[in-house]
Enzyme design. Structure first.
Site, PDB file in Angstrom:
ATOM      1  N   CYS A 115       0.819  -1.229   0.000  1.00 40.07           N
ATOM      2  CA  CYS A 115       0.000   0.000   0.000  1.00 40.07           C
ATOM      3  C   CYS A 115       0.843   1.266   0.000  1.00 40.07           C
ATOM      4  CB  CYS A 115      -0.940   0.004   1.188  1.00 40.07           C
ATOM      5  SG  CYS A 115      -2.046  -1.404   1.169  1.00 40.07           S
ATOM      6  N   HIS A 262      -3.805   7.109   1.308  1.00 39.05           N
ATOM      7  CA  HIS A 262      -4.011   5.792   0.707  1.00 39.05           C
ATOM      8  C   HIS A 262      -5.425   5.347   1.045  1.00 39.05           C
ATOM      9  CE1 HIS A 262      -4.040   1.599  -0.045  1.00 39.05           C
ATOM     10  NE2 HIS A 262      -3.947   1.258   1.222  1.00 39.05           N
ATOM     11  N   ASN A 292      -9.925  -0.629  -2.342  1.00 36.79           N
ATOM     12  CA  ASN A 292      -8.508  -0.417  -2.019  1.00 36.79           C
ATOM     13  C   ASN A 292      -7.667  -0.993  -3.164  1.00 36.79           C
ATOM     14  OD1 ASN A 292      -5.891  -0.640  -1.041  1.00 36.79           O
ATOM     15  ND2 ASN A 292      -6.486  -1.342   0.991  1.00 36.79           N
TER      16      ASN A 292
HETATM   17  O1  UT7 Z   1      -4.505  -1.166   2.762  1.00 40.10           O
HETATM   18  C1  UT7 Z   1      -3.685  -1.811   3.691  1.00 40.10           C
HETATM   19  C2  UT7 Z   1      -4.060  -1.470   5.065  1.00 40.10           C
HETATM   20  N1  UT7 Z   1      -5.340  -2.043   5.384  1.00 40.10           N
HETATM   21  C3  UT7 Z   1      -6.109  -1.454   6.260  1.00 40.10           C
HETATM   22  O2  UT7 Z   1      -5.782  -0.413   6.777  1.00 40.10           O
HETATM   23  C4  UT7 Z   1      -7.402  -2.158   6.654  1.00 40.10           C
HETATM   24  C5  UT7 Z   1      -7.653  -2.011   8.119  1.00 40.10           C
HETATM   25  N2  UT7 Z   1      -8.769  -2.813   8.599  1.00 40.10           N
HETATM   26  C6  UT7 Z   1     -10.062  -2.583   8.254  1.00 40.10           C
HETATM   27  O3  UT7 Z   1     -10.328  -1.728   7.447  1.00 40.10           O
HETATM   28  C7  UT7 Z   1     -11.148  -3.371   8.962  1.00 40.10           C
HETATM   29  O4  UT7 Z   1     -10.569  -4.160   9.970  1.00 40.10           O
HETATM   30  C8  UT7 Z   1     -11.947  -4.285   7.995  1.00 40.10           C
HETATM   31  C9  UT7 Z   1     -12.838  -3.447   7.123  1.00 40.10           C
HETATM   32  C10 UT7 Z   1     -11.014  -5.121   7.169  1.00 40.10           C
HETATM   33  C11 UT7 Z   1     -12.858  -5.232   8.767  1.00 40.10           C
HETATM   34  O5  UT7 Z   1     -13.705  -4.501   9.636  1.00 40.10           O
HETATM   35  P1  UT7 Z   1     -13.804  -4.943  11.169  1.00 40.10           P
HETATM   36  O6  UT7 Z   1     -14.740  -4.031  11.807  1.00 40.10           O
HETATM   37  O7  UT7 Z   1     -12.410  -4.982  11.720  1.00 40.10           O
HETATM   38  O8  UT7 Z   1     -14.449  -6.375  11.066  1.00 40.10           O
HETATM   39  P2  UT7 Z   1     -13.939  -7.783  11.617  1.00 40.10           P
HETATM   40  O9  UT7 Z   1     -12.915  -8.362  10.734  1.00 40.10           O
HETATM   41  O10 UT7 Z   1     -13.621  -7.649  13.090  1.00 40.10           O
HETATM   42  O11 UT7 Z   1     -15.255  -8.645  11.496  1.00 40.10           O
HETATM   43  C12 UT7 Z   1     -16.436  -8.329  12.237  1.00 40.10           C
HETATM   44  C13 UT7 Z   1     -17.529  -9.315  11.860  1.00 40.10           C
HETATM   45  C14 UT7 Z   1     -17.071 -10.770  11.942  1.00 40.10           C
HETATM   46  O12 UT7 Z   1     -18.185 -11.537  12.370  1.00 40.10           O
HETATM   47  P3  UT7 Z   1     -18.315 -11.999  13.903  1.00 40.10           P
HETATM   48  O13 UT7 Z   1     -17.092 -12.786  14.180  1.00 40.10           O
HETATM   49  O14 UT7 Z   1     -18.378 -10.726  14.689  1.00 40.10           O
HETATM   50  O15 UT7 Z   1     -19.580 -12.786  13.901  1.00 40.10           O
HETATM   51  C15 UT7 Z   1     -16.745 -11.124  10.522  1.00 40.10           C
HETATM   52  O16 UT7 Z   1     -16.899 -12.496  10.250  1.00 40.10           O
HETATM   53  O17 UT7 Z   1     -17.922  -9.115  10.491  1.00 40.10           O
HETATM   54  C16 UT7 Z   1     -17.787 -10.344   9.768  1.00 40.10           C
HETATM   55  N3  UT7 Z   1     -17.355 -10.018   8.398  1.00 40.10           N
HETATM   56  C17 UT7 Z   1     -18.209  -9.772   7.402  1.00 40.10           C
HETATM   57  N4  UT7 Z   1     -19.544  -9.770   7.339  1.00 40.10           N
HETATM   58  C18 UT7 Z   1     -20.117  -9.468   6.163  1.00 40.10           C
HETATM   59  C19 UT7 Z   1     -16.091  -9.889   7.937  1.00 40.10           C
HETATM   60  N5  UT7 Z   1     -16.117  -9.560   6.641  1.00 40.10           N
HETATM   61  C20 UT7 Z   1     -17.418  -9.477   6.289  1.00 40.10           C
HETATM   62  C21 UT7 Z   1     -18.069  -9.175   5.074  1.00 40.10           C
HETATM   63  N6  UT7 Z   1     -19.410  -9.181   5.060  1.00 40.10           N
HETATM   64  N7  UT7 Z   1     -17.399  -8.869   3.960  1.00 40.10           N
END
Ligand code: UT7
Length: 335
Positions: A115, A262, A292
């Site tokens: 990134c 970014h 992204n």
């Molecule tokens: O570019 C390089 C740098 N990258 C970044 O800076 C990305 C940084 N991270 C993020 O942007 C966020 O962490 C994400 C957008 C990737 C994820 O958001 P989050 O709020 O951290 O979600 P999570 O991974 O903690 O997941 C929360 C819940 C989980 O379900 P449970 O375990 O709470 O039941 C996941 O299984 O959301 C679920 N989940 C989804 N649900 C529907 C994860 N992905 C999805 C999805 N659709 N696509």
């Protein structure tokens, strides 16, 4: 020492739009979840029928940037190509562009900084110009993510985020003092390499091993991201990189005319905007449309902001990025 200045910008994204609802065809997800967590509404994924790939998209963006710089391919002295998704394991994308654009046998360098790839690439170009080694450098950021994402519910936390696209800038020698690229600031923290990575195939996890195990649970050849961990580090490092750039040039946050962060997550960009108290017209985001695009994200957003007339002569423009490595950095530009 010479000065370096961006003299041409261009970007290319595939025509094929994939909306959040389209993703529901192969995974459990929802438009609400994706928009709420990331701000993304749609992304571009290459339609394989077009034959596009990372280097061809880079070459298309490069053509536009070269033309806008008022140059021809024969005026370019060096190519720097940033990507994490090269067409092949080796060689990289730079040499492919040299061939696709039928350029002279100039040097071509690939940058593997995910990134922050474009920020690193611009910094390298800046050094080559400032020392007088080259006059015009083609700097490209390009990614074909769709070719390697896991299209299932298992991979949804990564798959919904990433999009394809490319951007290019021409960095040229300039005589104007106090204008152009003022400084760049690069960092890494490799102890977090495994928090956002693709493990195999690599020499650490090679194809015969993957095939021998033939394990349906093996996800080593899909990108992995510890999302919340990355998010927490991103907000801190983005801010540090911007502050470092301001301090190095004796500038204040009020001096920023345009911040190009970014495009990792709209929430991260909004957090940074608030922290630096920037009005909406001083930050350009387009993750809503493109997702992204990793090494392409900063240069696509910069080009778009410039095309929309949001960047004017003498503006202070800051580019900032954070991502896998971890690596992060900023570039400060007086336009
Ligand atoms: O570019 C390089 C740098 N990258 C970044 O800076 C990305 C940084 N991270 C993020 O942007 C966020 O962490 C994400 C957008 C990737 C994820 O958001 P989050 O709020 O951290 O979600 P999570 O991974 O903690 O997941 C929360 C819940 C989980 O379900 P449970 O375990 O709470 O039941 C996941 O299984 O959301 C679920 N989940 C989804 N649900 C529907 C994860 N992905 C999805 C999805 N659709 N696509």
């Amino acid at each position: 020492m010479y000065n370096s200045k961006i003299t041409g910008l261009g970007y290319f994204v595939p025509d094929n739009i994939v909306t959040n609802n389209d993703l529901k065809a192969f995974m459990e997800t929802s438009d609400e979840w994706i928009q709420e967590r990331t701000g993304i509404e749609e992304r571009r994924w290459i339609d394989p029928a077009t034959g596009d790939n990372t280097s061809s998209m880079g070459a298309k963006a490069a053509k536009i940037a070269i033309e806008r710089a008022g140059l021809t391919k024969d005026d370019i002295d060096f190519i720097i190509f940033a990507t994490l998704s090269p067409d092949m394991y080796f060689p990289g994308g730079g040499v492919r562009v040299q061939d696709m654009l039928d350029m002279p046998t100039i040097g071509a360098l690939d940058i593997r900084n995910q990134c922050s790839g474009f920020v690193y690439a611009l910094s390298v170009a800046d050094q080559f110009i400032k020392t007088g080694m080259y006059k015009n450098i083609l700097v490209i950021g390009s990614e074909n993510h769709s070719g390697g994402l896991e299209r299932s519910t298992r991979g949804r936390n990564v798959t919904v985020i990433f999009g394809d696209g490319a951007g290019a800038a021409i960095v040229s020698r300039s005589e104007e003092k106090g204008k152009g690229i003022l400084s760049s600031h690069l960092h890494s923290e490799g102890k977090y390499a495994r928090e956002l990575m693709l493990d195999g195939p690599s020499t650490g996890r090679w194809v015969p091993e993957i095939l021998k195990e033939n394990d349906p649970e093996d996800v080593s050849y899909f990108p992995y991201m510890n999302g919340q961990f990355v998010f927490k580090h991103a907000v801190v490092r983005f801010a540090e990189a911007i502050e470092e750039g301001l301090e190095a040039n004796n500038l204040k946050k009020e001096d920023i005319d345009m911040l190009i962060p970014h495009q990792a997550n709209l929430r991260i960009a909004q957090f940074i905007q608030k922290k630096f108290q920037l009005s909406d017209d001083k930050v350009h985001n387009n993750i809503m449309k493109y997702g992204n695009t990793t090494a392409a994200s900063v240069i696509i957003a910069l080009t778009e902001a410039w095309e929309q007339g949001k960047i004017k002569d003498n503006d202070l423009v800051i580019l900032a990025a954070f991502g896998s490595g971890f690596t992060w950095g900023s570039v400060v530009i007086r336009w």
